[in-house]
Write a protein that holds these residues in place. Structure first.
Motif, mmCIF file in Angstrom:
data_model
loop_
_atom_site.group_PDB
_atom_site.id
_atom_site.type_symbol
_atom_site.label_atom_id
_atom_site.label_comp_id
_atom_site.label_asym_id
_atom_site.label_seq_id
_atom_site.Cartn_x
_atom_site.Cartn_y
_atom_site.Cartn_z
ATOM 1 N N LEU A 19 1.000 -1.222 0.085
ATOM 2 C CA LEU A 19 0.017 0.162 0.038
ATOM 3 C C LEU A 19 0.811 1.341 0.007
ATOM 4 C CD1 LEU A 19 -2.745 -1.233 2.534
ATOM 5 C CD2 LEU A 19 -2.937 -1.137 0.113
ATOM 6 N N LYS A 20 2.086 1.039 -0.028
ATOM 7 C CA LYS A 20 3.031 2.191 -0.233
ATOM 8 C C LYS A 20 2.698 3.135 1.162
ATOM 9 C CE LYS A 20 4.426 1.185 -4.047
ATOM 10 N NZ LYS A 20 5.266 -0.160 -4.003
ATOM 11 N N LEU A 21 2.656 2.532 2.494
ATOM 12 C CA LEU A 21 2.285 3.456 3.607
ATOM 13 C C LEU A 21 3.569 4.212 3.853
ATOM 14 C CD1 LEU A 21 0.037 0.707 5.347
ATOM 15 C CD2 LEU A 21 -0.765 2.841 4.080
ATOM 16 N N ALA A 22 4.790 3.570 3.751
ATOM 17 C CA ALA A 22 6.039 4.418 4.337
ATOM 18 C C ALA A 22 7.006 4.513 3.434
ATOM 19 C CB ALA A 22 6.268 3.575 5.261
ATOM 20 N N PRO A 23 7.771 5.618 3.419
ATOM 21 C CA PRO A 23 8.875 5.520 2.290
ATOM 22 C C PRO A 23 9.746 4.613 2.271
ATOM 23 C CG PRO A 23 9.197 7.370 4.014
ATOM 24 C CD PRO A 23 7.897 6.383 4.384
ATOM 25 N N GLU A 24 10.240 4.231 1.293
ATOM 26 C CA GLU A 24 11.322 3.089 1.159
ATOM 27 C C GLU A 24 12.588 3.729 1.771
ATOM 28 O OE1 GLU A 24 12.133 1.215 -2.422
ATOM 29 O OE2 GLU A 24 9.956 1.308 -2.927
ATOM 30 N N THR A 25 13.207 2.941 2.642
ATOM 31 C CA THR A 25 14.570 3.304 3.218
ATOM 32 C C THR A 25 15.561 3.451 2.265
ATOM 33 O OG1 THR A 25 15.128 0.975 3.678
ATOM 34 C CG2 THR A 25 13.782 2.143 5.436
ATOM 35 N N GLU A 26 16.440 4.510 2.465
ATOM 36 C CA GLU A 26 17.412 4.509 1.429
ATOM 37 C C GLU A 26 18.540 3.470 1.817
ATOM 38 O OE1 GLU A 26 19.835 6.383 -1.136
ATOM 39 O OE2 GLU A 26 17.798 7.244 -0.613
ATOM 40 N N ALA A 27 18.695 2.853 0.592
ATOM 41 C CA ALA A 27 19.785 1.937 0.608
ATOM 42 C C ALA A 27 21.272 2.432 0.497
ATOM 43 C CB ALA A 27 19.810 0.776 -0.473
ATOM 44 N N ILE A 28 22.355 2.016 1.138
ATOM 45 C CA ILE A 28 23.433 2.439 1.088
ATOM 46 C C ILE A 28 24.510 1.277 0.663
ATOM 47 C CG2 ILE A 28 23.272 4.422 2.708
ATOM 48 C CD1 ILE A 28 24.398 2.744 4.808
ATOM 49 N N ALA A 29 25.732 1.621 0.302
ATOM 50 C CA ALA A 29 26.718 0.792 -0.060
ATOM 51 C C ALA A 29 26.474 -0.392 -0.778
ATOM 52 C CB ALA A 29 27.637 0.662 1.306
ATOM 53 N N ASN A 30 26.771 -1.582 -0.158
ATOM 54 C CA ASN A 30 26.656 -2.820 -0.737
ATOM 55 C C ASN A 30 25.138 -3.457 -0.979
ATOM 56 O OD1 ASN A 30 29.312 -3.465 -1.316
ATOM 57 N ND2 ASN A 30 29.717 -4.493 0.455
ATOM 58 N N PHE A 31 24.367 -2.625 0.154
ATOM 59 C CA PHE A 31 22.995 -3.177 0.213
ATOM 60 C C PHE A 31 22.277 -2.670 -0.894
ATOM 61 C CE2 PHE A 31 18.675 -2.219 1.921
ATOM 62 C CZ PHE A 31 18.255 -3.334 2.022
ATOM 63 N N LYS A 32 22.774 -1.380 -1.262
ATOM 64 C CA LYS A 32 22.237 -0.893 -2.550
ATOM 65 C C LYS A 32 22.458 -1.552 -3.723
ATOM 66 C CE LYS A 32 21.705 3.679 -4.652
ATOM 67 N NZ LYS A 32 22.136 5.016 -4.433
ATOM 68 N N ALA A 33 23.349 -2.306 -3.874
ATOM 69 C CA ALA A 33 23.577 -3.249 -5.221
ATOM 70 C C ALA A 33 22.645 -4.458 -5.206
ATOM 71 C CB ALA A 33 24.956 -3.851 -5.151
ATOM 72 N N ILE A 34 22.515 -4.983 -3.704
ATOM 73 C CA ILE A 34 21.744 -6.124 -3.853
ATOM 74 C C ILE A 34 20.053 -5.724 -3.888
ATOM 75 C CG2 ILE A 34 20.691 -7.779 -2.043
ATOM 76 C CD1 ILE A 34 23.534 -8.058 -0.996
ATOM 77 N N ASN A 35 19.680 -4.494 -3.257
ATOM 78 C CA ASN A 35 18.563 -4.097 -3.494
ATOM 79 C C ASN A 35 18.073 -3.784 -4.956
ATOM 80 O OD1 ASN A 35 16.087 -3.460 -2.261
ATOM 81 N ND2 ASN A 35 16.505 -1.271 -2.031
ATOM 82 N N THR A 36 19.109 -3.256 -5.710
ATOM 83 C CA THR A 36 18.805 -3.087 -6.816
ATOM 84 C C THR A 36 18.356 -4.140 -7.813
ATOM 85 O OG1 THR A 36 20.101 -1.002 -6.961
ATOM 86 C CG2 THR A 36 19.635 -1.888 -9.118
ATOM 87 N N GLY A 37 19.330 -5.307 -7.293
ATOM 88 C CA GLY A 37 19.178 -6.570 -8.160
ATOM 89 C C GLY A 37 17.779 -7.244 -7.693
ATOM 90 N N LEU A 38 17.473 -7.165 -6.705
ATOM 91 C CA LEU A 38 16.178 -7.648 -6.003
ATOM 92 C C LEU A 38 14.955 -6.872 -6.942
ATOM 93 C CD1 LEU A 38 16.664 -8.303 -2.487
ATOM 94 C CD2 LEU A 38 16.579 -9.877 -4.046
ATOM 95 N N ILE A 39 15.097 -5.637 -6.889
ATOM 96 C CA ILE A 39 13.804 -4.744 -7.563
ATOM 97 C C ILE A 39 13.909 -5.477 -9.063
ATOM 98 C CG2 ILE A 39 13.167 -2.283 -8.299
ATOM 99 C CD1 ILE A 39 14.290 -1.727 -5.513
ATOM 100 N N ALA A 40 15.138 -5.421 -9.594
ATOM 101 C CA ALA A 40 15.332 -5.646 -11.175
ATOM 102 C C ALA A 40 14.683 -7.097 -11.283
ATOM 103 C CB ALA A 40 16.749 -5.556 -11.421
ATOM 104 N N SER A 41 14.498 -7.672 -10.379
ATOM 105 C CA SER A 41 14.117 -9.060 -10.807
ATOM 106 C C SER A 41 12.576 -9.265 -10.899
ATOM 107 C CB SER A 41 14.279 -10.104 -9.595
ATOM 108 O OG SER A 41 13.395 -9.792 -8.601
ATOM 109 N N SER A 42 11.983 -8.256 -10.358
ATOM 110 C CA SER A 42 10.440 -7.746 -10.776
ATOM 111 C C SER A 42 9.668 -8.908 -10.083
ATOM 112 C CB SER A 42 10.024 -7.611 -12.028
ATOM 113 O OG SER A 42 9.944 -8.750 -12.771
ATOM 114 N N TYR A 43 10.052 -9.763 -9.418
ATOM 115 C CA TYR A 43 9.068 -10.766 -8.815
ATOM 116 C C TYR A 43 9.471 -11.215 -7.300
ATOM 117 C CZ TYR A 43 12.295 -15.064 -9.140
ATOM 118 O OH TYR A 43 13.195 -15.500 -8.688
#
Length: 124
Positions: free
Chosen positions: A25-49
C-alpha cells in the motif's frame, strides 16, 4: 508459557503484516539503501518478482500468526525469510539489526513451542 507464546505469535504476525502492507500500500517511504545493500536491493527490484513474492509470503504468514491457524506451517514457511532478513541486516544494514534479531528469535521460539508438530518430519 502459553501466554508468552500467544504474545510472541501475535507480535510476529503484526510485524509481518505491517511490513507487507507497507510495501503493497506504499504506507511508508522506502528506506535509503547504502553501499553494498544498494547493489543487492537494485538486483532484487530488477528481478521484478522476488520482493513481491517475499512480501506475499510475509502477508500470508502474518495472517496465519495473527489468527492462530496453521502456525506450524507458517513457522517453516517464514523461516528462510527471517534468516535472510537477519543476514542482510547483519552484513549490509546493521542499524536495523536489533529488529531483525528479535524477529528471528521470535521465529525460533515459535518453532520450539510447536516442536511436537515437527516430529513426524524428522522420523524415518
Amino acid at each position: 508459557m502459553k501466554t508468552v507464546t500467544v504474545v510472541v505469535r501475535v507480535f510476529i504476525g503484526l510485524f509481518l503484516l505491517f511490513a507487507s502492507m507497507s510495501f503493497f500500500l506504499k504506507l511508508a517511504p522506502e528506506t535509503e539503501a547504502i553501499a553494498n545493500f544498494k547493489a543487492i536491493n537494485t538486483g532484487l527490484i530488477a528481478s521484478s518478482y522476488l520482493i513481491p513474492l517475499a512480501k506475499t509470503v510475509e502477508l500470508l504468514c502474518g495472517l496465519l500468526y495473527v489468527i492462530g491457524k496453521y502456525v506450524t506451517l507458517a513457522n517453516i514457511i517464514i523461516l528462510p525469510v527471517t534468516v535472510n532478513i537477519l543476514l542482510i541486516n547483519y552484513f549490509l544494514s546493521p542499524q536495523t539489526l536489533p529488529i531483525a534479531i528479535l524477529l528471528f528469535l521470535g521465529n525460533l521460539f515459535m518453532i520450539y513451542q510447536y516442536k511436537q508438530n515437527y516430529k513426524s518430519v524428522f522420523t524415518p
